[in-house]
Write an enzyme that holds these catalytic residues in place. Structure first.
Site, PDB file in Angstrom:
ATOM      1  N   ASN A  32       0.829  -1.216   0.000  1.00 14.81           N
ATOM      2  CA  ASN A  32       0.000   0.000   0.000  1.00 14.81           C
ATOM      3  C   ASN A  32       0.864   1.269   0.000  1.00 14.81           C
ATOM      4  OD1 ASN A  32       0.959   0.203   2.597  1.00 14.81           O
ATOM      5  ND2 ASN A  32      -1.045   0.272   3.595  1.00 14.81           N
ATOM      6  N   PHE A  80       5.724  -9.506   4.606  1.00 13.00           N
ATOM      7  CA  PHE A  80       6.526  -8.427   5.192  1.00 13.00           C
ATOM      8  C   PHE A  80       5.660  -7.245   5.619  1.00 13.00           C
ATOM      9  CE2 PHE A  80       9.441 -10.307   2.024  1.00 13.00           C
ATOM     10  CZ  PHE A  80      10.521 -10.585   2.829  1.00 13.00           C
ATOM     11  N   SER A 124      10.919 -11.053  14.433  1.00 15.52           N
ATOM     12  CA  SER A 124      12.036 -10.210  14.843  1.00 15.52           C
ATOM     13  C   SER A 124      12.675 -10.764  16.111  1.00 15.52           C
ATOM     14  CB  SER A 124      11.499  -8.805  15.122  1.00 15.52           C
ATOM     15  OG  SER A 124      12.446  -8.040  15.812  1.00 15.52           O
ATOM     16  N   TYR A 148       4.859  -2.928  19.252  1.00 15.03           N
ATOM     17  CA  TYR A 148       5.436  -3.550  18.050  1.00 15.03           C
ATOM     18  C   TYR A 148       5.868  -4.982  18.356  1.00 15.03           C
ATOM     19  CZ  TYR A 148       8.926  -4.863  14.590  1.00 15.03           C
ATOM     20  OH  TYR A 148       9.650  -5.556  13.646  1.00 15.03           O
ATOM     21  N   LYS A 152       4.329  -8.811  17.076  1.00 14.54           N
ATOM     22  CA  LYS A 152       5.097  -9.926  16.467  1.00 14.54           C
ATOM     23  C   LYS A 152       4.887 -11.201  17.276  1.00 14.54           C
ATOM     24  CE  LYS A 152       7.064  -7.778  13.028  1.00 14.54           C
ATOM     25  NZ  LYS A 152       6.626  -8.064  11.663  1.00 14.54           N
ATOM     26  N   ASN A 197      15.922   6.365  13.078  1.00 16.05           N
ATOM     27  CA  ASN A 197      16.016   5.857  14.452  1.00 16.05           C
ATOM     28  C   ASN A 197      17.180   4.896  14.584  1.00 16.05           C
ATOM     29  OD1 ASN A 197      13.652   6.966  15.639  1.00 16.05           O
ATOM     30  ND2 ASN A 197      12.450   5.558  14.366  1.00 16.05           N
TER      31      ASN A 197
HETATM   32  P1  NAD Z   1       9.473  -1.461   5.402  1.00 14.98           P
HETATM   33  O1  NAD Z   1       8.597  -0.496   6.111  1.00 14.98           O
HETATM   34  O2  NAD Z   1      10.588  -0.943   4.573  1.00 14.98           O
HETATM   35  O3  NAD Z   1       8.590  -2.445   4.502  1.00 14.98           O
HETATM   36  C1  NAD Z   1       7.258  -2.782   4.806  1.00 14.98           C
HETATM   37  C2  NAD Z   1       6.442  -2.615   3.535  1.00 14.98           C
HETATM   38  O4  NAD Z   1       5.079  -2.974   3.831  1.00 14.98           O
HETATM   39  C3  NAD Z   1       6.408  -1.158   3.032  1.00 14.98           C
HETATM   40  O5  NAD Z   1       6.624  -1.149   1.637  1.00 14.98           O
HETATM   41  C4  NAD Z   1       4.994  -0.669   3.383  1.00 14.98           C
HETATM   42  O6  NAD Z   1       4.530   0.291   2.462  1.00 14.98           O
HETATM   43  C5  NAD Z   1       4.206  -1.979   3.325  1.00 14.98           C
HETATM   44  N1  NAD Z   1       3.026  -2.008   4.179  1.00 14.98           N
HETATM   45  C6  NAD Z   1       2.925  -1.658   5.493  1.00 14.98           C
HETATM   46  N2  NAD Z   1       1.670  -1.859   5.935  1.00 14.98           N
HETATM   47  C7  NAD Z   1       0.972  -2.363   4.894  1.00 14.98           C
HETATM   48  C8  NAD Z   1      -0.374  -2.789   4.732  1.00 14.98           C
HETATM   49  N3  NAD Z   1      -1.263  -2.727   5.734  1.00 14.98           N
HETATM   50  N4  NAD Z   1      -0.757  -3.281   3.538  1.00 14.98           N
HETATM   51  C9  NAD Z   1       0.120  -3.371   2.499  1.00 14.98           C
HETATM   52  N5  NAD Z   1       1.403  -2.957   2.596  1.00 14.98           N
HETATM   53  C10 NAD Z   1       1.821  -2.475   3.775  1.00 14.98           C
HETATM   54  O7  NAD Z   1      10.032  -2.476   6.520  1.00 14.98           O
HETATM   55  P2  NAD Z   1      11.161  -3.581   6.419  1.00 14.98           P
HETATM   56  O8  NAD Z   1      12.347  -3.120   7.184  1.00 14.98           O
HETATM   57  O9  NAD Z   1      11.323  -4.018   5.016  1.00 14.98           O
HETATM   58  O10 NAD Z   1      10.482  -4.719   7.299  1.00 14.98           O
HETATM   59  C11 NAD Z   1       9.697  -5.738   6.709  1.00 14.98           C
HETATM   60  C12 NAD Z   1       9.168  -6.634   7.789  1.00 14.98           C
HETATM   61  O11 NAD Z   1      10.251  -7.169   8.542  1.00 14.98           O
HETATM   62  C13 NAD Z   1       8.252  -5.940   8.792  1.00 14.98           C
HETATM   63  O12 NAD Z   1       7.195  -6.809   9.128  1.00 14.98           O
HETATM   64  C14 NAD Z   1       9.147  -5.712   9.990  1.00 14.98           C
HETATM   65  O13 NAD Z   1       8.437  -5.679  11.196  1.00 14.98           O
HETATM   66  C15 NAD Z   1      10.057  -6.924   9.930  1.00 14.98           C
HETATM   67  N6  NAD Z   1      11.356  -6.706  10.582  1.00 14.98           N
HETATM   68  C16 NAD Z   1      12.146  -5.666  10.177  1.00 14.98           C
HETATM   69  C17 NAD Z   1      13.361  -5.441  10.828  1.00 14.98           C
HETATM   70  C18 NAD Z   1      14.249  -4.291  10.415  1.00 14.98           C
HETATM   71  O14 NAD Z   1      15.140  -3.938  11.196  1.00 14.98           O
HETATM   72  N7  NAD Z   1      14.089  -3.709   9.229  1.00 14.98           N
HETATM   73  C19 NAD Z   1      13.753  -6.258  11.901  1.00 14.98           C
HETATM   74  C20 NAD Z   1      12.933  -7.317  12.262  1.00 14.98           C
HETATM   75  C21 NAD Z   1      11.721  -7.525  11.597  1.00 14.98           C
HETATM   76  N1  UFG Z   2      22.474   3.603  18.337  1.00 11.70           N
HETATM   77  C1  UFG Z   2      23.225   4.725  18.616  1.00 11.70           C
HETATM   78  N2  UFG Z   2      22.900   5.894  17.992  1.00 11.70           N
HETATM   79  C2  UFG Z   2      21.857   5.996  17.100  1.00 11.70           C
HETATM   80  C3  UFG Z   2      21.095   4.841  16.825  1.00 11.70           C
HETATM   81  C4  UFG Z   2      21.432   3.659  17.475  1.00 11.70           C
HETATM   82  O1  UFG Z   2      24.152   4.672  19.419  1.00 11.70           O
HETATM   83  O2  UFG Z   2      21.610   7.109  16.589  1.00 11.70           O
HETATM   84  C5  UFG Z   2      22.825   2.324  18.972  1.00 11.70           C
HETATM   85  C6  UFG Z   2      21.734   1.733  19.852  1.00 11.70           C
HETATM   86  O3  UFG Z   2      21.801   2.271  21.147  1.00 11.70           O
HETATM   87  C7  UFG Z   2      22.048   0.240  19.779  1.00 11.70           C
HETATM   88  C8  UFG Z   2      22.625   0.057  18.360  1.00 11.70           C
HETATM   89  O4  UFG Z   2      23.035   1.359  17.942  1.00 11.70           O
HETATM   90  O5  UFG Z   2      23.053  -0.092  20.695  1.00 11.70           O
HETATM   91  C9  UFG Z   2      21.601  -0.474  17.358  1.00 11.70           C
HETATM   92  O6  UFG Z   2      20.444   0.340  17.400  1.00 11.70           O
HETATM   93  P1  UFG Z   2      19.304   0.238  16.276  1.00 11.70           P
HETATM   94  O7  UFG Z   2      18.289   1.281  16.604  1.00 11.70           O
HETATM   95  O8  UFG Z   2      19.920   0.284  14.925  1.00 11.70           O
HETATM   96  O9  UFG Z   2      18.728  -1.227  16.463  1.00 11.70           O
HETATM   97  P2  UFG Z   2      18.029  -1.919  17.723  1.00 11.70           P
HETATM   98  O10 UFG Z   2      18.778  -3.183  17.984  1.00 11.70           O
HETATM   99  O11 UFG Z   2      17.851  -0.985  18.842  1.00 11.70           O
HETATM  100  O12 UFG Z   2      16.558  -2.230  17.153  1.00 11.70           O
HETATM  101  C10 UFG Z   2      16.370  -3.147  16.080  1.00 11.70           C
HETATM  102  C11 UFG Z   2      15.107  -2.807  15.294  1.00 11.70           C
HETATM  103  C12 UFG Z   2      13.885  -2.995  16.148  1.00 11.70           C
HETATM  104  C13 UFG Z   2      13.878  -4.360  16.762  1.00 11.70           C
HETATM  105  C14 UFG Z   2      15.166  -4.593  17.520  1.00 11.70           C
HETATM  106  C15 UFG Z   2      15.262  -6.001  18.084  1.00 11.70           C
HETATM  107  O13 UFG Z   2      15.157  -1.473  14.868  1.00 11.70           O
HETATM  108  O14 UFG Z   2      12.742  -2.899  15.318  1.00 11.70           O
HETATM  109  O15 UFG Z   2      16.276  -4.432  16.614  1.00 11.70           O
HETATM  110  O16 UFG Z   2      15.265  -6.928  17.049  1.00 11.70           O
HETATM  111  F1  UFG Z   2      12.830  -4.447  17.636  1.00 11.70           F
END
Ligand code: NAD
Ligand code: UFG
Length: 331
Positions: A32, A80, A124, A148, A152, A197
Protein backbone atom coordinates in the site's frame (compact mmCIF):
# COMPACT_ATOMS: atom_id res chain seq x y z
CA UNK A 1 3.83 -21.20 -9.36
CA UNK A 2 4.13 -17.71 -7.94
CA UNK A 3 5.13 -16.17 -4.62
CA UNK A 4 3.06 -13.33 -3.18
CA UNK A 5 5.36 -10.82 -1.45
CA UNK A 6 3.31 -8.54 0.81
CA UNK A 7 5.26 -5.36 1.58
CA UNK A 8 7.52 -6.24 -1.36
CA UNK A 9 8.32 -2.58 -2.10
CA UNK A 10 9.82 -2.11 1.37
CA UNK A 11 13.43 -2.41 2.49
CA UNK A 12 13.69 -6.15 3.11
CA UNK A 13 10.93 -7.26 0.72
CA UNK A 14 12.53 -5.52 -2.28
CA UNK A 15 15.86 -7.28 -1.69
CA UNK A 16 14.08 -10.61 -1.35
CA UNK A 17 12.34 -10.00 -4.69
CA UNK A 18 15.75 -9.62 -6.43
CA UNK A 19 16.92 -12.96 -5.01
CA UNK A 20 13.70 -14.80 -5.91
CA UNK A 21 13.71 -13.49 -9.48
CA UNK A 22 17.40 -14.32 -9.90
CA UNK A 23 16.54 -17.89 -8.83
CA UNK A 24 13.93 -18.09 -11.61
CA UNK A 25 10.88 -17.78 -9.34
CA UNK A 26 7.81 -15.72 -10.23
CA UNK A 27 6.60 -13.07 -7.82
CA UNK A 28 3.75 -10.65 -7.34
CA UNK A 29 4.25 -7.67 -5.02
CA UNK A 30 1.37 -6.34 -2.92
CA UNK A 31 1.97 -3.06 -1.12
CA UNK A 32 0.00 0.00 0.00
CA UNK A 33 3.15 2.20 -0.13
CA UNK A 34 2.60 3.61 3.36
CA UNK A 35 6.36 3.31 3.91
CA UNK A 36 7.77 2.93 0.39
CA UNK A 37 7.49 4.31 -3.10
CA UNK A 38 6.06 2.72 -6.27
CA UNK A 39 9.31 3.63 -8.08
CA UNK A 40 10.97 0.77 -6.15
CA UNK A 41 9.07 -1.67 -8.36
CA UNK A 42 10.46 -0.04 -11.53
CA UNK A 43 13.94 -0.21 -10.02
CA UNK A 44 13.41 -3.91 -9.27
CA UNK A 45 12.57 -4.45 -12.93
CA UNK A 46 15.77 -2.61 -13.94
CA UNK A 47 17.90 -4.69 -11.58
CA UNK A 48 16.42 -8.06 -12.51
CA UNK A 49 15.35 -7.54 -16.14
CA UNK A 50 12.08 -9.28 -15.19
CA UNK A 51 8.55 -7.91 -15.00
CA UNK A 52 7.41 -7.40 -11.40
CA UNK A 53 3.62 -7.51 -11.25
CA UNK A 54 2.28 -5.09 -8.66
CA UNK A 55 -1.00 -4.97 -6.74
CA UNK A 56 -1.48 -1.62 -5.01
CA UNK A 57 -3.54 -2.68 -2.01
CA UNK A 58 -3.69 -2.85 1.74
CA UNK A 59 -3.09 -6.38 3.02
CA UNK A 60 -6.27 -5.93 5.08
CA UNK A 61 -8.36 -5.86 1.88
CA UNK A 62 -9.16 -9.57 2.08
CA UNK A 63 -11.07 -9.78 -1.21
CA UNK A 64 -8.27 -8.07 -3.09
CA UNK A 65 -5.68 -10.41 -1.55
CA UNK A 66 -7.80 -13.49 -2.33
CA UNK A 67 -8.25 -12.27 -5.90
CA UNK A 68 -4.46 -11.78 -6.19
CA UNK A 69 -3.80 -15.32 -4.94
CA UNK A 70 -6.24 -16.69 -7.52
CA UNK A 71 -5.26 -14.57 -10.50
CA UNK A 72 -1.54 -15.16 -10.18
CA UNK A 73 -1.70 -18.84 -9.19
CA UNK A 74 0.11 -18.13 -5.93
CA UNK A 75 1.38 -21.14 -3.97
CA UNK A 76 3.44 -19.41 -1.24
CA UNK A 77 3.35 -16.10 0.58
CA UNK A 78 6.13 -14.08 2.23
CA UNK A 79 4.50 -11.61 4.59
CA UNK A 80 6.53 -8.43 5.19
CA UNK A 81 3.69 -5.87 5.18
CA UNK A 82 3.37 -4.16 8.52
CA UNK A 83 4.52 -1.26 10.67
CA UNK A 84 7.90 -1.53 12.39
CA UNK A 85 8.92 1.56 14.41
CA UNK A 86 9.18 0.61 18.09
CA UNK A 87 8.78 4.20 19.42
CA UNK A 88 5.83 5.00 17.18
CA UNK A 89 4.12 1.76 18.25
CA UNK A 90 4.00 3.06 21.84
CA UNK A 91 2.08 6.20 20.80
CA UNK A 92 -0.04 4.48 18.09
CA UNK A 93 -0.87 1.00 19.42
CA UNK A 94 -4.21 0.75 17.59
CA UNK A 95 -2.54 1.46 14.22
CA UNK A 96 0.19 -1.10 14.98
CA UNK A 97 -2.16 -3.88 16.10
CA UNK A 98 -4.42 -3.06 13.13
CA UNK A 99 -1.69 -3.19 10.48
CA UNK A 100 0.22 -6.10 11.95
CA UNK A 101 -2.32 -8.39 13.62
CA UNK A 102 -5.47 -7.54 11.65
CA UNK A 103 -3.33 -7.54 8.49
CA UNK A 104 -2.08 -11.06 9.22
CA UNK A 105 -5.57 -12.38 10.08
CA UNK A 106 -6.95 -10.95 6.86
CA UNK A 107 -4.10 -12.53 4.88
CA UNK A 108 -4.69 -15.91 6.57
CA UNK A 109 -8.41 -15.75 5.73
CA UNK A 110 -7.62 -15.08 2.09
CA UNK A 111 -5.04 -17.89 2.03
CA UNK A 112 -7.51 -20.29 3.64
CA UNK A 113 -10.24 -19.46 1.15
CA UNK A 114 -7.85 -19.94 -1.79
CA UNK A 115 -6.20 -23.05 -0.29
CA UNK A 116 -2.73 -21.53 -0.15
CA UNK A 117 -0.95 -22.94 2.93
CA UNK A 118 2.75 -21.98 2.64
CA UNK A 119 3.75 -18.90 4.59
CA UNK A 120 7.04 -17.28 5.57
CA UNK A 121 6.51 -14.55 8.17
CA UNK A 122 8.81 -11.62 9.08
CA UNK A 123 9.33 -11.86 12.80
CA UNK A 124 12.04 -10.21 14.84
CA UNK A 125 14.64 -10.85 17.52
CA UNK A 126 12.58 -8.35 19.52
CA UNK A 127 10.43 -11.36 20.60
CA UNK A 128 13.32 -12.41 22.88
CA UNK A 129 13.00 -9.23 24.99
CA UNK A 130 16.00 -8.51 27.22
CA UNK A 131 18.27 -11.54 26.56
CA UNK A 132 18.67 -13.95 29.47
CA UNK A 133 21.69 -15.56 27.81
CA UNK A 134 23.81 -15.18 24.66
CA UNK A 135 23.94 -16.23 21.91
CA UNK A 136 20.15 -16.40 21.64
CA UNK A 137 18.77 -19.67 20.33
CA UNK A 138 15.16 -20.31 19.36
CA UNK A 139 14.25 -21.88 22.70
CA UNK A 140 15.12 -18.66 24.56
CA UNK A 141 11.97 -17.43 26.40
CA UNK A 142 9.94 -14.83 24.53
CA UNK A 143 8.51 -11.56 25.85
CA UNK A 144 7.62 -8.08 24.67
CA UNK A 145 8.06 -4.59 26.06
CA UNK A 146 6.21 -2.50 23.46
CA UNK A 147 3.22 -2.84 21.09
CA UNK A 148 5.44 -3.55 18.05
CA UNK A 149 7.15 -6.46 19.79
CA UNK A 150 3.85 -7.66 21.23
CA UNK A 151 2.28 -7.67 17.75
CA UNK A 152 5.10 -9.93 16.47
CA UNK A 153 4.73 -12.22 19.47
CA UNK A 154 0.92 -12.45 19.11
CA UNK A 155 1.24 -13.18 15.40
CA UNK A 156 3.79 -15.94 16.04
CA UNK A 157 1.42 -17.54 18.61
CA UNK A 158 -1.53 -17.17 16.27
CA UNK A 159 0.40 -18.83 13.44
CA UNK A 160 1.35 -21.68 15.76
CA UNK A 161 -2.36 -22.32 16.48
CA UNK A 162 -3.21 -22.15 12.78
CA UNK A 163 -0.50 -24.69 11.90
CA UNK A 164 -1.70 -26.99 14.71
CA UNK A 165 -5.25 -26.95 13.38
CA UNK A 166 -4.49 -28.47 9.97
CA UNK A 167 -1.51 -30.14 8.27
CA UNK A 168 -2.28 -28.12 5.15
CA UNK A 169 -0.48 -25.17 6.78
CA UNK A 170 3.30 -24.91 6.46
CA UNK A 171 4.58 -21.88 8.33
CA UNK A 172 8.02 -20.49 9.12
CA UNK A 173 8.57 -17.42 11.30
CA UNK A 174 11.96 -15.88 10.58
CA UNK A 175 13.35 -13.94 13.53
CA UNK A 176 15.59 -11.27 12.03
CA UNK A 177 18.39 -9.71 14.05
CA UNK A 178 19.58 -6.30 12.72
CA UNK A 179 19.22 -6.11 8.92
CA UNK A 180 21.55 -3.52 7.30
CA UNK A 181 23.28 -2.88 3.96
CA UNK A 182 21.89 -2.68 0.46
CA UNK A 183 21.81 -4.33 -2.97
CA UNK A 184 25.11 -4.07 -4.89
CA UNK A 185 23.41 -2.08 -7.69
CA UNK A 186 22.92 0.89 -5.34
CA UNK A 187 19.35 1.15 -6.70
CA UNK A 188 17.48 -0.10 -3.63
CA UNK A 189 18.11 0.16 0.11
CA UNK A 190 16.68 1.34 3.38
CA UNK A 191 14.84 4.61 2.91
CA UNK A 192 13.62 5.91 6.27
CA UNK A 193 11.40 8.99 6.35
CA UNK A 194 12.65 11.84 8.57
CA UNK A 195 15.38 11.40 11.15
CA UNK A 196 16.54 7.75 11.18
CA UNK A 197 16.02 5.86 14.45
CA UNK A 198 18.43 3.07 13.57
CA UNK A 199 22.19 3.19 13.69
CA UNK A 200 23.15 2.37 10.08
CA UNK A 201 20.93 4.85 8.21
CA UNK A 202 21.96 7.54 10.72
CA UNK A 203 25.69 6.85 10.27
CA UNK A 204 25.20 6.83 6.48
CA UNK A 205 23.68 10.32 6.66
CA UNK A 206 26.60 11.54 8.77
CA UNK A 207 29.04 10.01 6.26
CA UNK A 208 27.39 11.88 3.36
CA UNK A 209 27.21 15.16 5.27
CA UNK A 210 23.43 15.27 5.76
CA UNK A 211 23.88 15.15 9.53
CA UNK A 212 26.77 16.61 11.46
CA UNK A 213 27.44 13.87 14.03
CA UNK A 214 26.25 10.58 15.46
CA UNK A 215 25.00 10.36 19.01
CA UNK A 216 26.31 7.13 20.56
CA UNK A 217 23.66 6.05 23.06
CA UNK A 218 25.70 5.08 26.13
CA UNK A 219 29.24 3.85 26.70
CA UNK A 220 28.63 2.23 30.08
CA UNK A 221 27.20 -1.11 28.97
CA UNK A 222 28.92 -4.34 30.05
CA UNK A 223 30.41 -4.85 26.56
CA UNK A 224 34.00 -4.79 25.21
CA UNK A 225 34.03 -1.00 24.62
CA UNK A 226 30.94 -0.03 26.64
CA UNK A 227 28.66 0.56 23.62
CA UNK A 228 25.67 -1.56 22.57
CA UNK A 229 26.35 -4.80 20.70
CA UNK A 230 24.09 -6.14 17.95
CA UNK A 231 24.07 -8.90 15.34
CA UNK A 232 24.07 -6.90 12.10
CA UNK A 233 23.11 -9.04 9.11
CA UNK A 234 23.53 -7.99 5.48
CA UNK A 235 20.11 -7.63 3.86
CA UNK A 236 21.27 -9.78 0.90
CA UNK A 237 22.18 -12.60 3.29
CA UNK A 238 18.76 -12.14 4.87
CA UNK A 239 17.16 -12.26 1.41
CA UNK A 240 18.94 -15.52 0.60
CA UNK A 241 17.66 -16.86 3.93
CA UNK A 242 14.09 -16.26 2.72
CA UNK A 243 14.75 -18.17 -0.48
CA UNK A 244 16.06 -21.09 1.62
CA UNK A 245 13.02 -20.84 3.94
CA UNK A 246 10.67 -21.11 0.93
CA UNK A 247 12.42 -24.31 -0.16
CA UNK A 248 12.15 -25.66 3.40
CA UNK A 249 8.51 -24.74 3.94
CA UNK A 250 7.40 -26.58 0.79
CA UNK A 251 7.82 -29.98 2.46
CA UNK A 252 7.57 -29.17 6.18
CA UNK A 253 3.99 -28.98 7.49
CA UNK A 254 3.58 -27.30 10.86
CA UNK A 255 5.22 -24.25 12.48
CA UNK A 256 8.86 -23.37 12.91
CA UNK A 257 10.64 -20.28 14.23
CA UNK A 258 14.17 -19.76 12.94
CA UNK A 259 16.77 -17.07 13.74
CA UNK A 260 18.35 -15.20 10.84
CA UNK A 261 21.53 -13.67 12.20
CA UNK A 262 25.28 -14.04 11.76
CA UNK A 263 26.12 -15.17 15.30
CA UNK A 264 28.60 -12.27 15.62
CA UNK A 265 28.11 -9.22 17.80
CA UNK A 266 29.43 -5.81 16.72
CA UNK A 267 29.53 -2.74 18.97
CA UNK A 268 28.43 0.75 17.94
CA UNK A 269 32.04 1.97 17.94
CA UNK A 270 33.18 -1.03 15.85
CA UNK A 271 30.44 -0.21 13.35
CA UNK A 272 31.57 3.45 13.28
CA UNK A 273 35.16 2.29 12.54
CA UNK A 274 33.92 0.00 9.75
CA UNK A 275 32.01 2.91 8.24
CA UNK A 276 35.09 5.13 8.46
CA UNK A 277 37.05 2.47 6.52
CA UNK A 278 34.29 2.26 3.89
CA UNK A 279 33.96 6.02 3.43
CA UNK A 280 37.63 6.94 3.94
CA UNK A 281 36.57 9.73 6.33
CA UNK A 282 36.07 10.16 10.05
CA UNK A 283 32.49 9.83 11.35
CA UNK A 284 32.10 12.54 14.00
CA UNK A 285 30.40 11.10 17.07
CA UNK A 286 29.64 11.99 20.64
CA UNK A 287 28.66 9.74 23.53
CA UNK A 288 25.32 10.70 25.12
CA UNK A 289 23.02 9.01 27.64
CA UNK A 290 21.63 5.53 27.03
CA UNK A 291 18.47 5.39 24.89
CA UNK A 292 15.56 4.28 27.11
CA UNK A 293 14.54 0.67 26.43
CA UNK A 294 17.86 -0.32 24.80
CA UNK A 295 19.54 -3.58 25.76
CA UNK A 296 23.31 -4.08 26.11
CA UNK A 297 23.92 -7.02 23.76
CA UNK A 298 21.94 -9.16 21.39
CA UNK A 299 23.26 -11.74 18.95
CA UNK A 300 21.95 -14.94 17.45
CA UNK A 301 22.78 -18.56 17.65
CA UNK A 302 22.27 -19.27 13.91
CA UNK A 303 22.73 -23.08 14.20
CA UNK A 304 19.10 -23.99 13.48
CA UNK A 305 19.05 -22.01 10.22
CA UNK A 306 22.15 -23.90 9.11
CA UNK A 307 20.60 -27.23 10.05
CA UNK A 308 17.07 -26.72 8.71
CA UNK A 309 17.59 -24.28 5.84
CA UNK A 310 21.18 -25.08 4.83
CA UNK A 311 21.75 -21.33 5.03
CA UNK A 312 24.31 -19.13 6.74
CA UNK A 313 25.32 -15.49 6.42
CA UNK A 314 28.51 -14.89 4.43
CA UNK A 315 28.87 -11.11 4.17
CA UNK A 316 30.83 -9.03 6.68
CA UNK A 317 30.55 -5.54 8.16
CA UNK A 318 32.76 -3.95 5.47
CA UNK A 319 30.29 -5.01 2.76
CA UNK A 320 27.38 -3.86 4.96
CA UNK A 321 28.95 -0.39 5.26
CA UNK A 322 30.14 0.05 1.66
CA UNK A 323 26.78 -1.01 0.18
CA UNK A 324 24.91 1.28 2.60
CA UNK A 325 27.17 4.16 1.57
CA UNK A 326 26.69 3.49 -2.17
CA UNK A 327 22.91 3.47 -1.72
CA UNK A 328 22.99 6.62 0.42
CA UNK A 329 24.93 8.49 -2.28
CA UNK A 330 22.45 7.33 -4.96
CA UNK A 331 19.24 8.13 -3.10
P1 NAD B 1 9.47 -1.46 5.40
O1 NAD B 1 8.60 -0.50 6.11
O2 NAD B 1 10.59 -0.94 4.57
O3 NAD B 1 8.59 -2.45 4.50
C1 NAD B 1 7.26 -2.78 4.81
C2 NAD B 1 6.44 -2.61 3.53
O4 NAD B 1 5.08 -2.97 3.83
C3 NAD B 1 6.41 -1.16 3.03
O5 NAD B 1 6.62 -1.15 1.64
C4 NAD B 1 4.99 -0.67 3.38
O6 NAD B 1 4.53 0.29 2.46
C5 NAD B 1 4.21 -1.98 3.33
N1 NAD B 1 3.03 -2.01 4.18
C6 NAD B 1 2.93 -1.66 5.49
N2 NAD B 1 1.67 -1.86 5.94
C7 NAD B 1 0.97 -2.36 4.89
C8 NAD B 1 -0.37 -2.79 4.73
N3 NAD B 1 -1.26 -2.73 5.73
N4 NAD B 1 -0.76 -3.28 3.54
C9 NAD B 1 0.12 -3.37 2.50
N5 NAD B 1 1.40 -2.96 2.60
C10 NAD B 1 1.82 -2.48 3.78
O7 NAD B 1 10.03 -2.48 6.52
P2 NAD B 1 11.16 -3.58 6.42
O8 NAD B 1 12.35 -3.12 7.18
O9 NAD B 1 11.32 -4.02 5.02
O10 NAD B 1 10.48 -4.72 7.30
C11 NAD B 1 9.70 -5.74 6.71
C12 NAD B 1 9.17 -6.63 7.79
O11 NAD B 1 10.25 -7.17 8.54
C13 NAD B 1 8.25 -5.94 8.79
O12 NAD B 1 7.19 -6.81 9.13
C14 NAD B 1 9.15 -5.71 9.99
O13 NAD B 1 8.44 -5.68 11.20
C15 NAD B 1 10.06 -6.92 9.93
N6 NAD B 1 11.36 -6.71 10.58
C16 NAD B 1 12.15 -5.67 10.18
C17 NAD B 1 13.36 -5.44 10.83
C18 NAD B 1 14.25 -4.29 10.42
O14 NAD B 1 15.14 -3.94 11.20
N7 NAD B 1 14.09 -3.71 9.23
C19 NAD B 1 13.75 -6.26 11.90
C20 NAD B 1 12.93 -7.32 12.26
C21 NAD B 1 11.72 -7.52 11.60
N1 UFG C 1 22.47 3.60 18.34
C1 UFG C 1 23.22 4.73 18.62
N2 UFG C 1 22.90 5.89 17.99
C2 UFG C 1 21.86 6.00 17.10
C3 UFG C 1 21.09 4.84 16.83
C4 UFG C 1 21.43 3.66 17.48
O1 UFG C 1 24.15 4.67 19.42
O2 UFG C 1 21.61 7.11 16.59
C5 UFG C 1 22.82 2.32 18.97
C6 UFG C 1 21.73 1.73 19.85
O3 UFG C 1 21.80 2.27 21.15
C7 UFG C 1 22.05 0.24 19.78
C8 UFG C 1 22.62 0.06 18.36
O4 UFG C 1 23.04 1.36 17.94
O5 UFG C 1 23.05 -0.09 20.70
C9 UFG C 1 21.60 -0.47 17.36
O6 UFG C 1 20.44 0.34 17.40
P1 UFG C 1 19.30 0.24 16.28
O7 UFG C 1 18.29 1.28 16.60
O8 UFG C 1 19.92 0.28 14.92
O9 UFG C 1 18.73 -1.23 16.46
P2 UFG C 1 18.03 -1.92 17.72
O10 UFG C 1 18.78 -3.18 17.98
O11 UFG C 1 17.85 -0.98 18.84
O12 UFG C 1 16.56 -2.23 17.15
C10 UFG C 1 16.37 -3.15 16.08
C11 UFG C 1 15.11 -2.81 15.29
C12 UFG C 1 13.89 -3.00 16.15
C13 UFG C 1 13.88 -4.36 16.76
C14 UFG C 1 15.17 -4.59 17.52
C15 UFG C 1 15.26 -6.00 18.08
O13 UFG C 1 15.16 -1.47 14.87
O14 UFG C 1 12.74 -2.90 15.32
O15 UFG C 1 16.28 -4.43 16.61
O16 UFG C 1 15.26 -6.93 17.05
F1 UFG C 1 12.83 -4.45 17.64
Amino acid sequence: MTILVTGGAGYIGSHVVTVLLAAGRKVVVLDNFCNSDPSVVERLERITGCPVPLVHSDVRDRERVADTLRRFGVDSVIHFAGLKAVGESVSKPIEYYGANIQGTISLLEAMQSEKVGQLVFSSSATVYGDPGYLPIDESHPTSATNPYGRSKLHIEEMLKDVALASPSWKIVCLRYFNPVGAHASGLIGEDPAGIPNNLMPFVAQVATGQRSFLRVFGQDYPTSDGTGVRDYIHVMDLAEGHSAALRFVADHPGWNAINLGTGRGTSVLEMVSAFERASGRPIPHEVVDRRPGDIASCYADPTLARQLLGWQATRGVDDMCSSTLAWQKNR
